[in-house]
Design a protein around this motif. Sequence first.
Motif, PDB file in Angstrom:
ATOM      1  N   LEU A 128      -5.799   1.662  -8.697  1.00 34.03           N
ATOM      2  CA  LEU A 128      -4.548   1.435  -7.892  1.00 34.03           C
ATOM      3  C   LEU A 128      -4.623  -0.018  -7.305  1.00 34.03           C
ATOM      4  O   LEU A 128      -5.460  -0.372  -7.003  1.00 34.03           O
ATOM      5  N   THR A 129      -3.298  -0.292  -6.929  1.00 33.05           N
ATOM      6  CA  THR A 129      -3.125  -1.572  -6.214  1.00 33.05           C
ATOM      7  C   THR A 129      -1.969  -1.459  -5.138  1.00 33.05           C
ATOM      8  O   THR A 129      -1.283  -0.340  -5.289  1.00 33.05           O
ATOM      9  N   ASN A 130      -1.453  -2.480  -4.275  1.00 29.76           N
ATOM     10  CA  ASN A 130      -0.537  -2.922  -3.432  1.00 29.76           C
ATOM     11  C   ASN A 130      -0.269  -1.497  -2.429  1.00 29.76           C
ATOM     12  O   ASN A 130       0.470  -1.082  -1.847  1.00 29.76           O
ATOM     13  N   LEU A 131      -1.830  -0.764  -2.046  1.00 29.43           N
ATOM     14  CA  LEU A 131      -1.735   0.161  -0.967  1.00 29.43           C
ATOM     15  C   LEU A 131      -1.258  -0.450   0.461  1.00 29.43           C
ATOM     16  O   LEU A 131      -0.815   0.108   1.304  1.00 29.43           O
ATOM     17  N   ASP A 132      -1.448  -1.694   0.349  1.00 30.95           N
ATOM     18  CA  ASP A 132      -1.390  -2.498   1.677  1.00 30.95           C
ATOM     19  C   ASP A 132       0.014  -2.320   1.956  1.00 30.95           C
ATOM     20  O   ASP A 132       0.668  -2.604   3.242  1.00 30.95           O
ATOM     21  N   LYS A 133       0.998  -2.276   1.077  1.00 33.04           N
ATOM     22  CA  LYS A 133       2.415  -2.433   1.210  1.00 33.04           C
ATOM     23  C   LYS A 133       2.986  -1.018   1.610  1.00 33.04           C
ATOM     24  O   LYS A 133       4.244  -0.860   2.184  1.00 33.04           O
ATOM     25  N   LEU A 134       2.283   0.002   1.777  1.00 32.80           N
ATOM     26  CA  LEU A 134       2.419   1.224   2.145  1.00 32.80           C
ATOM     27  C   LEU A 134       2.566   1.304   3.734  1.00 32.80           C
ATOM     28  O   LEU A 134       1.580   0.695   4.448  1.00 32.80           O
ATOM     29  N   LYS A 135       3.504   1.707   4.495  1.00 30.54           N
ATOM     30  CA  LYS A 135       3.616   1.940   5.935  1.00 30.54           C
ATOM     31  C   LYS A 135       3.450   3.108   6.683  1.00 30.54           C
ATOM     32  O   LYS A 135       3.389   3.154   7.829  1.00 30.54           O
ATOM     33  N   SER A 136       3.291   3.962   5.726  1.00 32.78           N
ATOM     34  CA  SER A 136       3.261   5.377   6.299  1.00 32.78           C
ATOM     35  C   SER A 136       1.838   6.117   5.766  1.00 32.78           C
ATOM     36  O   SER A 136       1.397   5.661   4.647  1.00 32.78           O
ATOM     37  N   SER A 137       1.192   7.105   6.156  1.00 32.25           N
ATOM     38  CA  SER A 137       0.119   7.898   5.626  1.00 32.25           C
ATOM     39  C   SER A 137       0.467   8.923   4.690  1.00 32.25           C
ATOM     40  O   SER A 137      -0.381   9.845   4.146  1.00 32.25           O
TER      41      SER A 137
END
Length: 211
Positions: free
Chosen positions: A175-184
């Motif tokens: 996976l990638t781009n998890l830093d773009k998620l704002k919620s848990s």
Amino acid sequence: MNNIVDLTVTYTNNMKGFSKKTAKTVKNDGWNASTLTFYSHCGTHIDAPIHFNVKNETIDQIPVSDFVGKAWVVNAMHIGSKGLIELSHISDKILKQFEAGHSLIFQTGWSKYINQSKYRDELPRISENLANWCVKNKVKMIGVEPPSVADVNNMEEVTKIHQILLQSVVIIEGLTNLDKLKSSCVELIALPLKIDGGDGAPARVIAIEKY
């Protein structure tokens, strides 16, 4: 309002296990087309139980309902090279809200090392205790940034962790781009190519955040 984040690695000719070659061109044939060659476990992909002979279920036989569901994003950014991700790294807040059928995504920031030797050889991985907990508590999907949930250079470990999880858990790797998620908490959709008899397959994976 929804925020949709693509968690899929882009396949390029720099990626080991993948190649894209020109098959047709508009100039010569009237249209553009390519010949794609995939290793079944390169890039963002999903493992099938037959990958480690846990059972004979292949990628095309897994119910599509197993690829969609509520997922909790676990902050494991502090897990360094070759570190073990343990149950204790899942916050009490998430554990209190977790229910059977939910999924877990582990954010380690590891996707920044794609195409480096460190990406494969020093990856943080899922502990045996955590893998057993996931099966016992009916985790639907588990998603990780590295190319594997276990140390690919340790055959005993990589076999053991996969054989535990693949009893009932869908494994999503790369996976990638998890830093773009704002919620848990997100709606996770991870759809692998439907390959007859497939031991695994590349997948387009997205997360939907609802506000």
